[in-house]
Design a protein around this motif. Structure first.
Motif, PDB file in Angstrom:
ATOM      1  N   GLY A  65     -40.208  62.430 -10.992  1.00 43.20           N
ATOM      2  CA  GLY A  65     -40.574  62.414 -12.401  1.00 43.20           C
ATOM      3  C   GLY A  65     -41.924  61.782 -12.693  1.00 43.20           C
ATOM      4  N   LEU A  66     -42.772  61.620 -11.664  1.00 39.14           N
ATOM      5  CA  LEU A  66     -44.070  60.984 -11.858  1.00 39.14           C
ATOM      6  C   LEU A  66     -45.175  61.969 -12.233  1.00 39.14           C
ATOM      7  CD1 LEU A  66     -44.045  58.583  -8.776  1.00 39.14           C
ATOM      8  CD2 LEU A  66     -43.311  58.110 -11.125  1.00 39.14           C
ATOM      9  N   VAL A  67     -45.086  63.190 -11.708  1.00 32.02           N
ATOM     10  CA  VAL A  67     -46.110  64.196 -12.001  1.00 32.02           C
ATOM     11  C   VAL A  67     -45.474  65.462 -12.550  1.00 32.02           C
ATOM     12  CG1 VAL A  67     -47.751  63.353 -10.253  1.00 32.02           C
ATOM     13  CG2 VAL A  67     -46.177  65.179  -9.676  1.00 32.02           C
ATOM     14  N   HIS A  68     -46.282  66.170 -13.320  1.00 33.99           N
ATOM     15  CA  HIS A  68     -45.877  67.468 -13.864  1.00 33.99           C
ATOM     16  C   HIS A  68     -46.728  68.531 -13.187  1.00 33.99           C
ATOM     17  CE1 HIS A  68     -44.761  70.621 -16.626  1.00 33.99           C
ATOM     18  NE2 HIS A  68     -46.046  70.850 -16.846  1.00 33.99           N
ATOM     19  N   ARG A  69     -46.091  69.592 -12.750  1.00 37.18           N
ATOM     20  CA  ARG A  69     -46.778  70.710 -12.098  1.00 37.18           C
ATOM     21  C   ARG A  69     -46.796  71.887 -13.062  1.00 37.18           C
ATOM     22  NH1 ARG A  69     -44.443  74.862  -8.529  1.00 37.18           N
ATOM     23  NH2 ARG A  69     -46.122  75.708  -7.258  1.00 37.18           N
ATOM     24  N   GLU A  70     -47.989  72.328 -13.394  1.00 34.81           N
ATOM     25  CA  GLU A  70     -48.159  73.461 -14.309  1.00 34.81           C
ATOM     26  C   GLU A  70     -48.777  74.615 -13.529  1.00 34.81           C
ATOM     27  OE1 GLU A  70     -48.089  75.165 -18.219  1.00 34.81           O
ATOM     28  OE2 GLU A  70     -47.691  73.045 -17.833  1.00 34.81           O
ATOM     29  N   VAL A  71     -48.084  75.764 -13.518  1.00 38.90           N
ATOM     30  CA  VAL A  71     -48.597  76.950 -12.843  1.00 38.90           C
ATOM     31  C   VAL A  71     -48.965  77.967 -13.920  1.00 38.90           C
ATOM     32  CG1 VAL A  71     -48.105  78.796 -11.201  1.00 38.90           C
ATOM     33  CG2 VAL A  71     -47.136  76.524 -10.833  1.00 38.90           C
ATOM     34  N   TYR A  72     -50.231  78.386 -13.913  1.00 41.80           N
ATOM     35  CA  TYR A  72     -50.720  79.340 -14.893  1.00 41.80           C
ATOM     36  C   TYR A  72     -50.566  80.746 -14.337  1.00 41.80           C
ATOM     37  CZ  TYR A  72     -52.647  75.310 -17.267  1.00 41.80           C
ATOM     38  OH  TYR A  72     -52.786  74.119 -17.925  1.00 41.80           O
ATOM     39  N   ASP A  73     -50.097  81.653 -15.180  1.00 44.91           N
ATOM     40  CA  ASP A  73     -49.842  83.031 -14.773  1.00 44.91           C
ATOM     41  C   ASP A  73     -51.135  83.835 -14.851  1.00 44.91           C
ATOM     42  OD1 ASP A  73     -48.456  85.264 -13.966  1.00 44.91           O
ATOM     43  OD2 ASP A  73     -47.734  85.766 -15.973  1.00 44.91           O
ATOM     44  N   GLU A  74     -51.969  83.634 -13.864  1.00 46.73           N
ATOM     45  CA  GLU A  74     -53.228  84.367 -13.766  1.00 46.73           C
ATOM     46  C   GLU A  74     -53.543  84.533 -12.293  1.00 46.73           C
ATOM     47  OE1 GLU A  74     -56.549  80.937 -14.177  1.00 46.73           O
ATOM     48  OE2 GLU A  74     -55.460  81.360 -16.024  1.00 46.73           O
ATOM     49  N   LEU A  75     -54.399  85.483 -11.999  1.00 47.91           N
ATOM     50  CA  LEU A  75     -54.788  85.708 -10.613  1.00 47.91           C
ATOM     51  C   LEU A  75     -56.214  85.257 -10.408  1.00 47.91           C
ATOM     52  CD1 LEU A  75     -53.142  89.155  -9.894  1.00 47.91           C
ATOM     53  CD2 LEU A  75     -52.427  86.910  -9.103  1.00 47.91           C
ATOM     54  N   PRO A  76     -56.512  84.487  -9.394  1.00 46.66           N
ATOM     55  CA  PRO A  76     -55.533  83.857  -8.507  1.00 46.66           C
ATOM     56  C   PRO A  76     -54.728  82.796  -9.252  1.00 46.66           C
ATOM     57  CG  PRO A  76     -57.708  82.977  -8.077  1.00 46.66           C
ATOM     58  CD  PRO A  76     -57.877  84.062  -9.097  1.00 46.66           C
ATOM     59  N   LEU A  77     -53.541  82.502  -8.707  1.00 50.36           N
ATOM     60  CA  LEU A  77     -52.677  81.507  -9.341  1.00 50.36           C
ATOM     61  C   LEU A  77     -53.415  80.180  -9.478  1.00 50.36           C
ATOM     62  CD1 LEU A  77     -49.151  82.028  -7.781  1.00 50.36           C
ATOM     63  CD2 LEU A  77     -49.876  82.502 -10.100  1.00 50.36           C
ATOM     64  N   LYS A  78     -53.209  79.542 -10.596  1.00 54.73           N
ATOM     65  CA  LYS A  78     -53.835  78.253 -10.871  1.00 54.73           C
ATOM     66  C   LYS A  78     -52.725  77.227 -11.066  1.00 54.73           C
ATOM     67  CE  LYS A  78     -56.707  75.991 -14.338  1.00 54.73           C
ATOM     68  NZ  LYS A  78     -57.429  76.163 -15.601  1.00 54.73           N
ATOM     69  N   THR A  79     -52.743  76.179 -10.253  1.00 57.01           N
ATOM     70  CA  THR A  79     -51.766  75.101 -10.343  1.00 57.01           C
ATOM     71  C   THR A  79     -52.500  73.819 -10.691  1.00 57.01           C
ATOM     72  OG1 THR A  79     -50.411  76.173  -8.659  1.00 57.01           O
ATOM     73  CG2 THR A  79     -49.933  73.866  -9.127  1.00 57.01           C
ATOM     74  N   VAL A  80     -51.957  73.090 -11.660  1.00 66.02           N
ATOM     75  CA  VAL A  80     -52.567  71.841 -12.114  1.00 66.02           C
ATOM     76  C   VAL A  80     -51.488  70.765 -12.139  1.00 66.02           C
ATOM     77  CG1 VAL A  80     -53.750  70.703 -14.029  1.00 66.02           C
ATOM     78  CG2 VAL A  80     -54.274  73.078 -13.493  1.00 66.02           C
ATOM     79  N   TYR A  81     -51.851  69.578 -11.650  1.00 64.55           N
ATOM     80  CA  TYR A  81     -50.939  68.439 -11.661  1.00 64.55           C
ATOM     81  C   TYR A  81     -51.440  67.390 -12.639  1.00 64.55           C
ATOM     82  CZ  TYR A  81     -48.608  70.307  -7.572  1.00 64.55           C
ATOM     83  OH  TYR A  81     -47.898  71.106  -6.727  1.00 64.55           O
TER      84      TYR A  81
END
Length: 115
Positions: A65-81
């Motif tokens: 529960g320390l970080v949130h992972r956000e995956v954006y639905d675009e190509l190439p995939l974009k993941t942000v913490y």
């Protein structure tokens, strides 16, 4: 995942240390305090950290529960913490511990404390 993380019968300090245990988690928290970052940005700032270890640490931190992972639905995939509120609370609690650690290092090296 360590059993100590979920054992209600350990002291609070032990439970907290179990969550940040490892070489990289405190560094990752420190970097994420400045705002959301992509995995490649984290690796650039910690060049000795392998992609495998980064992924493992971030997954454990997300499960805790320390970080949130956000995956954006675009190509190439974009993941942000980013840090969660719980992660920001932990970062705040680690600040005094960091200060203590710096004072300890000054004592060990015989350096005079900086005012």
């Amino acid at each position: 995942m360590s059993r100590r993380r979920h054992d209600p019968n350990v002291c609070g300090v032990t439970a907290a240390i179990a969550v940040v245990d490892g070489k990289w988690k405190t560094s990752l928290i420190w970097l994420l305090e400045s705002g959301p970052l992509r995995p490649a940005e984290l690796r650039r700032q910690l060049p000795c950290l392998s992609e495998k270890v980064l992924t493992q640490a971030l997954r454990e931190m997300e499960a805790d529960g320390l970080v949130h992972r956000e995956v954006y639905d675009e190509l190439p995939l974009k993941t942000v913490y980013s840090l969660t509120g719980f992660g920001r609370d932990l970062a705040g609690a680690l600040g005094p511990l960091s200060d203590w650690g710096h004072r300890r290092l000054e004592r060990l090296t015989g350096a005079q404390p900086v005012s």
